[in-house]
Design a protein around this motif. Sequence first.
Motif, PDB file in Angstrom:
ATOM      1  N   GLU A  53       1.417  -0.629  10.306  1.00 39.15           N
ATOM      2  CA  GLU A  53       0.784  -1.944  10.376  1.00 39.15           C
ATOM      3  C   GLU A  53      -0.094  -2.218   9.161  1.00 39.15           C
ATOM      4  OE1 GLU A  53      -2.500  -4.356  13.140  1.00 39.15           O
ATOM      5  OE2 GLU A  53      -1.696  -2.422  13.801  1.00 39.15           O
ATOM      6  N   HIS A  54      -0.934  -1.276   8.796  1.00 40.58           N
ATOM      7  CA  HIS A  54      -1.895  -1.487   7.717  1.00 40.58           C
ATOM      8  C   HIS A  54      -1.306  -1.271   6.324  1.00 40.58           C
ATOM      9  CE1 HIS A  54      -5.790  -1.829   9.940  1.00 40.58           C
ATOM     10  NE2 HIS A  54      -5.097  -1.220  10.883  1.00 40.58           N
ATOM     11  N   CYS A  55      -0.312  -0.391   6.227  1.00 40.14           N
ATOM     12  CA  CYS A  55       0.073   0.119   4.906  1.00 40.14           C
ATOM     13  C   CYS A  55       1.481  -0.230   4.442  1.00 40.14           C
ATOM     14  CB  CYS A  55      -0.069   1.648   4.897  1.00 40.14           C
ATOM     15  SG  CYS A  55      -1.699   2.252   5.389  1.00 40.14           S
ATOM     16  N   SER A  56       2.370  -0.657   5.340  1.00 40.00           N
ATOM     17  CA  SER A  56       3.769  -0.834   4.951  1.00 40.00           C
ATOM     18  C   SER A  56       4.256  -2.241   5.261  1.00 40.00           C
ATOM     19  CB  SER A  56       4.640   0.197   5.672  1.00 40.00           C
ATOM     20  OG  SER A  56       4.882  -0.204   7.021  1.00 40.00           O
ATOM     21  N   VAL A  57       5.571  -2.405   5.204  1.00 42.12           N
ATOM     22  CA  VAL A  57       6.185  -3.696   5.530  1.00 42.12           C
ATOM     23  C   VAL A  57       6.490  -3.804   7.018  1.00 42.12           C
ATOM     24  CG1 VAL A  57       7.162  -4.027   3.234  1.00 42.12           C
ATOM     25  CG2 VAL A  57       8.483  -2.788   4.973  1.00 42.12           C
ATOM     26  N   GLY A  58       6.018  -2.851   7.809  1.00 41.40           N
ATOM     27  CA  GLY A  58       6.210  -2.896   9.257  1.00 41.40           C
ATOM     28  C   GLY A  58       7.651  -2.635   9.672  1.00 41.40           C
ATOM     29  N   LYS A  59       8.130  -3.409  10.638  1.00 42.34           N
ATOM     30  CA  LYS A  59       9.465  -3.186  11.208  1.00 42.34           C
ATOM     31  C   LYS A  59      10.570  -3.223  10.155  1.00 42.34           C
ATOM     32  CE  LYS A  59       8.137  -5.262  15.643  1.00 42.34           C
ATOM     33  NZ  LYS A  59       8.411  -6.349  16.614  1.00 42.34           N
ATOM     34  N   SER A  60      10.345  -3.939   9.077  1.00 40.21           N
ATOM     35  CA  SER A  60      11.370  -4.072   8.032  1.00 40.21           C
ATOM     36  C   SER A  60      11.687  -2.746   7.356  1.00 40.21           C
ATOM     37  CB  SER A  60      10.922  -5.087   6.981  1.00 40.21           C
ATOM     38  OG  SER A  60      10.736  -6.362   7.553  1.00 40.21           O
ATOM     39  N   MET A  61      10.821  -1.738   7.559  1.00 32.97           N
ATOM     40  CA  MET A  61      11.061  -0.448   6.909  1.00 32.97           C
ATOM     41  C   MET A  61      12.402   0.155   7.296  1.00 32.97           C
ATOM     42  SD  MET A  61       8.732   2.392   8.955  1.00 32.97           S
ATOM     43  CE  MET A  61       7.185   1.556   8.743  1.00 32.97           C
ATOM     44  N   ASN A  62      12.899  -0.183   8.490  1.00 32.36           N
ATOM     45  CA  ASN A  62      14.170   0.390   8.944  1.00 32.36           C
ATOM     46  C   ASN A  62      15.369  -0.125   8.150  1.00 32.36           C
ATOM     47  OD1 ASN A  62      13.005   2.005  10.878  1.00 32.36           O
ATOM     48  ND2 ASN A  62      13.439   0.645  12.596  1.00 32.36           N
ATOM     49  N   GLY A  63      15.170  -1.167   7.369  1.00 36.04           N
ATOM     50  CA  GLY A  63      16.258  -1.685   6.542  1.00 36.04           C
ATOM     51  C   GLY A  63      16.137  -1.303   5.084  1.00 36.04           C
ATOM     52  N   ILE A  64      15.153  -0.457   4.762  1.00 33.10           N
ATOM     53  CA  ILE A  64      14.902  -0.061   3.370  1.00 33.10           C
ATOM     54  C   ILE A  64      15.223   1.417   3.191  1.00 33.10           C
ATOM     55  CG2 ILE A  64      13.138   0.141   1.571  1.00 33.10           C
ATOM     56  CD1 ILE A  64      11.614  -2.102   2.981  1.00 33.10           C
ATOM     57  N   SER A  65      15.963   1.756   2.151  1.00 38.84           N
ATOM     58  CA  SER A  65      16.308   3.153   1.896  1.00 38.84           C
ATOM     59  C   SER A  65      15.120   3.878   1.285  1.00 38.84           C
ATOM     60  CB  SER A  65      17.505   3.254   0.951  1.00 38.84           C
ATOM     61  OG  SER A  65      17.127   2.900  -0.377  1.00 38.84           O
TER      62      SER A  65
ATOM     63  N   GLN B  23      11.291   3.997  -5.539  1.00 41.36           N
ATOM     64  CA  GLN B  23      11.402   3.166  -6.744  1.00 41.36           C
ATOM     65  C   GLN B  23      10.270   2.145  -6.805  1.00 41.36           C
ATOM     66  OE1 GLN B  23      13.891   3.791  -9.062  1.00 41.36           O
ATOM     67  NE2 GLN B  23      12.644   2.461 -10.372  1.00 41.36           N
ATOM     68  N   ALA B  24       9.815   1.681  -5.624  1.00 41.42           N
ATOM     69  CA  ALA B  24       8.717   0.717  -5.583  1.00 41.42           C
ATOM     70  C   ALA B  24       7.435   1.318  -6.162  1.00 41.42           C
ATOM     71  CB  ALA B  24       8.482   0.248  -4.152  1.00 41.42           C
TER      72      ALA B  24
ATOM     73  N   TYR C 174       3.590   6.507  -2.032  1.00 39.19           N
ATOM     74  CA  TYR C 174       4.857   6.871  -1.397  1.00 39.19           C
ATOM     75  C   TYR C 174       4.713   8.310  -0.921  1.00 39.19           C
ATOM     76  CZ  TYR C 174       9.729   8.211  -0.736  1.00 39.19           C
ATOM     77  OH  TYR C 174      10.897   8.678  -0.206  1.00 39.19           O
ATOM     78  N   TYR C 175       5.006   8.548   0.367  1.00 39.70           N
ATOM     79  CA  TYR C 175       4.893   9.884   0.956  1.00 39.70           C
ATOM     80  C   TYR C 175       6.127  10.678   0.566  1.00 39.70           C
ATOM     81  CZ  TYR C 175       3.557  13.252   4.635  1.00 39.70           C
ATOM     82  OH  TYR C 175       3.164  14.372   5.335  1.00 39.70           O
ATOM     83  N   GLN C 176       5.933  11.708  -0.258  1.00 43.24           N
ATOM     84  CA  GLN C 176       7.075  12.360  -0.882  1.00 43.24           C
ATOM     85  C   GLN C 176       6.954  13.877  -0.899  1.00 43.24           C
ATOM     86  OE1 GLN C 176       6.580  11.690  -5.498  1.00 43.24           O
ATOM     87  NE2 GLN C 176       5.444  10.134  -4.331  1.00 43.24           N
ATOM     88  N   GLU C 177       8.109  14.499  -1.141  1.00 44.26           N
ATOM     89  CA  GLU C 177       8.156  15.948  -1.276  1.00 44.26           C
ATOM     90  C   GLU C 177       7.759  16.329  -2.703  1.00 44.26           C
ATOM     91  OE1 GLU C 177      11.998  17.339   0.388  1.00 44.26           O
ATOM     92  OE2 GLU C 177      12.048  15.340   1.283  1.00 44.26           O
TER      93      GLU C 177
ATOM     94  N   PRO D 171       0.801  -1.227   0.000  1.00 42.01           N
ATOM     95  CA  PRO D 171       0.000   0.000   0.000  1.00 42.01           C
ATOM     96  C   PRO D 171       0.831   1.273   0.000  1.00 42.01           C
ATOM     97  CG  PRO D 171      -0.963  -1.625   1.464  1.00 42.01           C
ATOM     98  CD  PRO D 171       0.374  -2.160   1.060  1.00 42.01           C
ATOM     99  N   ILE D 172       1.752   1.387   0.964  1.00 46.24           N
ATOM    100  CA  ILE D 172       2.648   2.551   1.021  1.00 46.24           C
ATOM    101  C   ILE D 172       4.080   2.047   1.159  1.00 46.24           C
ATOM    102  CG2 ILE D 172       3.295   4.674   2.207  1.00 46.24           C
ATOM    103  CD1 ILE D 172       0.497   4.881   3.329  1.00 46.24           C
ATOM    104  N   ALA D 173       4.930   2.429   0.243  1.00 47.07           N
ATOM    105  CA  ALA D 173       6.350   2.082   0.350  1.00 47.07           C
ATOM    106  C   ALA D 173       7.002   3.048   1.339  1.00 47.07           C
ATOM    107  CB  ALA D 173       7.022   2.195  -1.019  1.00 47.07           C
TER     108      ALA D 173
END
Length: 434
Positions: free
Chosen positions: A249-261, A267-268, A277-280, A193-195
């Motif tokens: 919880e609902h929208c992302s990969v959860g805790k794994s986000m801390n390992g993703i740039s 890019q996803a 993707y929440y972006q500028e 849902p949200i990268a």
Amino acid sequence: MKRSLQTAILAAMTTLGAGGVSAQTIVADPAAPVVYNGTLKVMTKFGTQRLAAFFVDLAKAYEAAHPGVSVELIQEDDDSVKGKTKTLVASNAVPDVFFSWTGTWGGNFVRGQRAVDLTPVIGEGTEWGKTLAPAAVDAFVYNGKNYGIPLYLDAKFMGYSKTAFAKAGVGVPTDLEGLLTVCDKLRAAGYTPIAIGNKEPWVGVHYIGQLLAYNVPRATLEQDFDPATARYDDPGYVAALNQFGQIAEHCSVGKSMNGISYQTAIQALSDGRAAMYYQEIIEFDNAASTTTTLKPEEFGFFRLPAPADAKGDPNALEGAPEGYMISSASANVPLALDFMRFVTTPENGKILSAPPFGQPSAVIGGADPATMNPAVVAGLEDIAKASYLIQWLDTVNHPKVAAAWLSGIQAFAGGDMSAEEVVASVRAAAEAAK
């Protein structure tokens, strides 16, 4: 620039405040002659592949016009510029021209007497100052003095794939609760849902900044930005963190986000694997282009929705102008100023505002909607409707407080701290910063 676009920039900027700090002693002299000789060092925040060519081309053009000058670029990205800046300050090697955010980040250079007072050359009534959006210039005012040269306006939006939304049978959500429901349906349709890539911890901080504007009254936020008056006892702080937890919880990969740039995350969306993707606004041209799977006509955006029971300002938006300062240690301040005048011509502003750069220029006449990404133009119009622009938490706050937010939110995202513990750590940092 069409009047509506210029009005959007001006209206957006008027909500930005300036902190009071002690003025420093080196003042730019508008009558000083420019000596076109020697090396000019410039540190930018244009280090990504998409953006790097802007300053490279400007440097080449300036060198061609002034053969005695060599422009040495130090090109950093949104994350590396922070560490590079700290290293250069610590070694007393600040470049002649250097990137700066507004708020406390820029104020640190003023307090440390690292930045030249530009009031005589860019302040109210000056010829150069008149060429820039007044409120953009004012955002770099400290203690009544001008210290920064604004280059572009920035703000945060949720970019999304219209194609993904259509396949999942969902529309743009109007509140945070609706966003969570949309995320559940997008996941069922096979999308992330949200990268979110929180390897660089400012990503999570940006979510919290917007959520704080929704959950905490503006007066309380601005009181807490100053360690001398900070209390951090409003329940909206914990509420905002827990809302981010729901998004995770609902929208992302959860805790794994801390390992993703953050670059992998955007890019996803570009590759069609993620729906949002929440972006500028300055990333719109990067998220969808003729070379990405997600095409510009498939790209849409909306503000991160406010919770239905928002106790703060549901019309607030996170954002701030960004720009450049001149080092007080520069051996050729007039040359540095001349280079930045060249950078901020209307002609170069139009290049900056259009694809592939997509950075909405702060120069009056420095943008042409006919050549810009329509999403960027629409984003500027939306920014103009914001009741308040809350600046980035990691630049508006004291460095100790900013560090507490950065580490705390990353720990929260990883499940190692509770919302209450994060707020307690921020409160302790504010106490230590008094």
